[in-house]
Design an enzyme around this catalytic site. Sequence first.
Site, short mmCIF file in Angstrom:
data_model
loop_
_atom_site.label_atom_id
_atom_site.label_comp_id
_atom_site.label_asym_id
_atom_site.label_seq_id
_atom_site.Cartn_x
_atom_site.Cartn_y
_atom_site.Cartn_z
N LEU A 196 74.30 94.91 4.38
CA LEU A 196 73.14 95.34 5.50
C LEU A 196 73.98 95.98 7.03
O LEU A 196 74.93 94.94 7.46
CB LEU A 196 72.19 94.37 5.71
N ASP A 226 62.31 90.63 13.63
CA ASP A 226 63.26 91.55 13.29
C ASP A 226 63.95 91.33 12.10
O ASP A 226 64.72 90.31 11.84
CB ASP A 226 64.59 91.78 14.24
N LEU A 227 63.54 92.11 10.76
CA LEU A 227 63.85 91.83 9.65
C LEU A 227 65.51 91.74 9.51
O LEU A 227 66.42 92.59 9.96
CB LEU A 227 63.47 93.11 8.84
N ASP A 228 65.91 90.55 8.84
CA ASP A 228 67.30 90.18 8.80
C ASP A 228 68.30 90.27 9.78
O ASP A 228 69.44 90.55 9.69
CB ASP A 228 67.87 91.27 7.50
N GLU A 229 67.60 90.07 10.95
CA GLU A 229 68.41 90.12 12.34
C GLU A 229 68.16 89.00 13.13
O GLU A 229 68.69 88.73 14.22
CB GLU A 229 67.88 91.36 13.27
#
Length: 284
Positions: A196, A226-229
């Site tokens: 990602l 915050d998606l995948d953050e």
Amino acid sequence: MAHPHFVITIACADQPGIVAAITTELAAIGANIAESSQFWDRQTNRFFMRIAIETPDGVDAEAVKRALQAPVARFEMRLDINTVAKRPKIIIMVSKFDHAMLHLIYQIRVGWLDAEVVGIVSNHEDSRRTAEIEGIPFHYWPVTKETKTAQEEKLLDLATKSGADLVILARYMQVLSDTLSRRLFGKVINIHHSFLPSFKGAKPYHQAHERGVKLIGATAHYVTADLDEGPIIEQETERVTHAMTADDFVAAGRDIEARVLARAVKMHLESRVMLNGHKTVVFG
């Protein structure tokens, strides 16, 4: 080897005298320091410390907390005291790919990871048999746009009633809502491949193979809105070559994902991870 009774973590603005103040009060109650780690983030001027201690009989967590009241107030510390003897409880969430979940269960079985799995939650039936073999309650909760809110309420209820200390997304292929992510902040760990944001969606390892990627890896992080953050806890990479097939990429990736997630969970449960804004301080 020393066997600590409590793990103390503190965070505050850095200034002289913090360590001396803490250790002086611990010595006064007869506590013995078995392990100590500290870090000063010069950019934010934040100080972080983790201390594992042994205490005499009769000195419980409340006594330790009372002993540290003065330095906590003086330095405006964020203080946490965790009892080592209390076995952490975890909920594992999984979809179809169960490699990361199975690795967690194995590491618990052999004693490397000290935790009790109080539930396996899935939006598929695939892991029911594993749960039955291990004697772990299995919750099959399908997720649709219409049922997502109700499903997440059931998850919160399960976490509360079971006393779960941590929720683990072991390749759970559903995005948690912003509301749930905020309510459980710092108590949910996710694992994902390291491609990602380059390769999103289905079959990321196949996409990486087609592009001739030379490094693959995985990232374990806390879940945020915050998606995948979210703040990263642990990562690992491994070299791959042109001679490997896409299936070889997948196999290597799953192996890395399982290892990275297990290490992140272990560090969290041992109070070795401290949040530092969008980052983490991880004491080895």
